[in-house]
Design an enzyme around this catalytic site. Sequence first.
Site, PDB file in Angstrom:
ATOM      1  N   ASP A 100     -28.556  46.152  36.247  1.00 27.33           N
ATOM      2  CA  ASP A 100     -27.717  46.058  37.282  1.00 27.33           C
ATOM      3  C   ASP A 100     -28.512  45.254  38.620  1.00 27.33           C
ATOM      4  O   ASP A 100     -29.301  45.548  38.988  1.00 27.33           O
ATOM      5  CB  ASP A 100     -27.154  47.166  37.913  1.00 27.33           C
ATOM      6  CG  ASP A 100     -26.019  47.316  38.783  1.00 27.33           C
ATOM      7  OD1 ASP A 100     -25.722  46.288  39.341  1.00 27.33           O
ATOM      8  OD2 ASP A 100     -25.133  48.157  38.710  1.00 27.33           O
ATOM      9  N   LYS A 136     -22.327  39.823  24.394  1.00 31.73           N
ATOM     10  CA  LYS A 136     -21.157  39.375  25.270  1.00 31.73           C
ATOM     11  C   LYS A 136     -21.608  39.207  26.776  1.00 31.73           C
ATOM     12  O   LYS A 136     -21.046  38.605  27.203  1.00 31.73           O
ATOM     13  CB  LYS A 136     -20.383  40.378  24.984  1.00 31.73           C
ATOM     14  CG  LYS A 136     -18.770  40.074  25.756  1.00 31.73           C
ATOM     15  CD  LYS A 136     -18.176  41.028  25.190  1.00 31.73           C
ATOM     16  CE  LYS A 136     -16.465  41.006  25.905  1.00 31.73           C
ATOM     17  NZ  LYS A 136     -15.588  42.042  25.683  1.00 31.73           N
ATOM     18  N   PHE A 137     -22.348  40.206  27.114  1.00 32.39           N
ATOM     19  CA  PHE A 137     -22.626  40.214  28.463  1.00 32.39           C
ATOM     20  C   PHE A 137     -23.482  38.920  29.120  1.00 32.39           C
ATOM     21  O   PHE A 137     -23.017  38.378  29.953  1.00 32.39           O
ATOM     22  CB  PHE A 137     -23.625  41.371  29.000  1.00 32.39           C
ATOM     23  CG  PHE A 137     -23.603  41.644  30.375  1.00 32.39           C
ATOM     24  CD1 PHE A 137     -23.049  42.611  30.926  1.00 32.39           C
ATOM     25  CD2 PHE A 137     -25.009  40.998  31.042  1.00 32.39           C
ATOM     26  CE1 PHE A 137     -23.060  42.653  32.304  1.00 32.39           C
ATOM     27  CE2 PHE A 137     -25.261  41.437  32.413  1.00 32.39           C
ATOM     28  CZ  PHE A 137     -24.484  41.972  33.164  1.00 32.39           C
ATOM     29  N   GLU A 138     -24.427  38.538  28.185  1.00 35.29           N
ATOM     30  CA  GLU A 138     -25.141  37.122  28.496  1.00 35.29           C
ATOM     31  C   GLU A 138     -24.190  35.937  28.251  1.00 35.29           C
ATOM     32  O   GLU A 138     -24.392  34.957  29.166  1.00 35.29           O
ATOM     33  CB  GLU A 138     -26.182  36.948  27.549  1.00 35.29           C
ATOM     34  CG  GLU A 138     -27.114  36.143  27.829  1.00 35.29           C
ATOM     35  CD  GLU A 138     -28.308  35.838  26.686  1.00 35.29           C
ATOM     36  OE1 GLU A 138     -29.016  34.829  26.808  1.00 35.29           O
ATOM     37  OE2 GLU A 138     -28.646  36.823  26.176  1.00 35.29           O
TER      38      GLU A 138
END
Length: 224
Positions: A135, A204-206
């Site tokens: 985060d 997916k986050f990257e």
Amino acid sequence: MREVLTYSRRGSRFTPTQAAAWEAYHEQWVIPDEAVDAEDFSLDAWFGRGPEDRDGLIVEIGSGVGEATAALAAARPSYDVLAIEVWRPGVAATLGRLGEAGAANVRLCSVDAVWSLEHLLGPESVAELWTFFPDPWHKKRHHKRRLVTPAFAALAASRLRPGGVWRLATDWQDYAEQMLEVLDTEPALDGGVVERWDERPVTKFERKGVAAGRAITDLRYRRR
């Protein structure tokens, strides 16, 4: 008392797929929060094998939905992988991916990572530490909640065995700069910015970070 300093818990509702994965695997692969407070708690007991039966222990902080966790753990069956993730739907999604990948060498824990490293892991007990896209707490007033601080770097270094590796990645440039500043000044570590680790799946986050125009920074540090 454990304090939550580096994360905030989000929603806990499961999708039907996550609920099915939780039902199928949580008793085998999830360490309940209350278990770590037991005087006789043994991480080896949860994995079912001791240091003499494995090549090492890998710890991932913030495993998310397990895209990287499942693939990397499945490729390392001789290692035990402790994945620390406080978002319960993410834990459930990870369980499903582990089941699909046949990665039975992972245990998930939802207790604060700083507390876990301090109380559950002994000095020089970790072969690798993975911290992918922690985060960023991108608002300046929240920077104090970021995971990578001098105090945490010293703790993490003390848990890595000599030659052990800490791999990090972030899509926030100012956090990458902070990581470099902190880790370069930790005397037990040696390393810096490296090319993207090709074994780490593009999650997916990257992809979301790249689509937003943010550059990905990979770092690798070795315990001296």
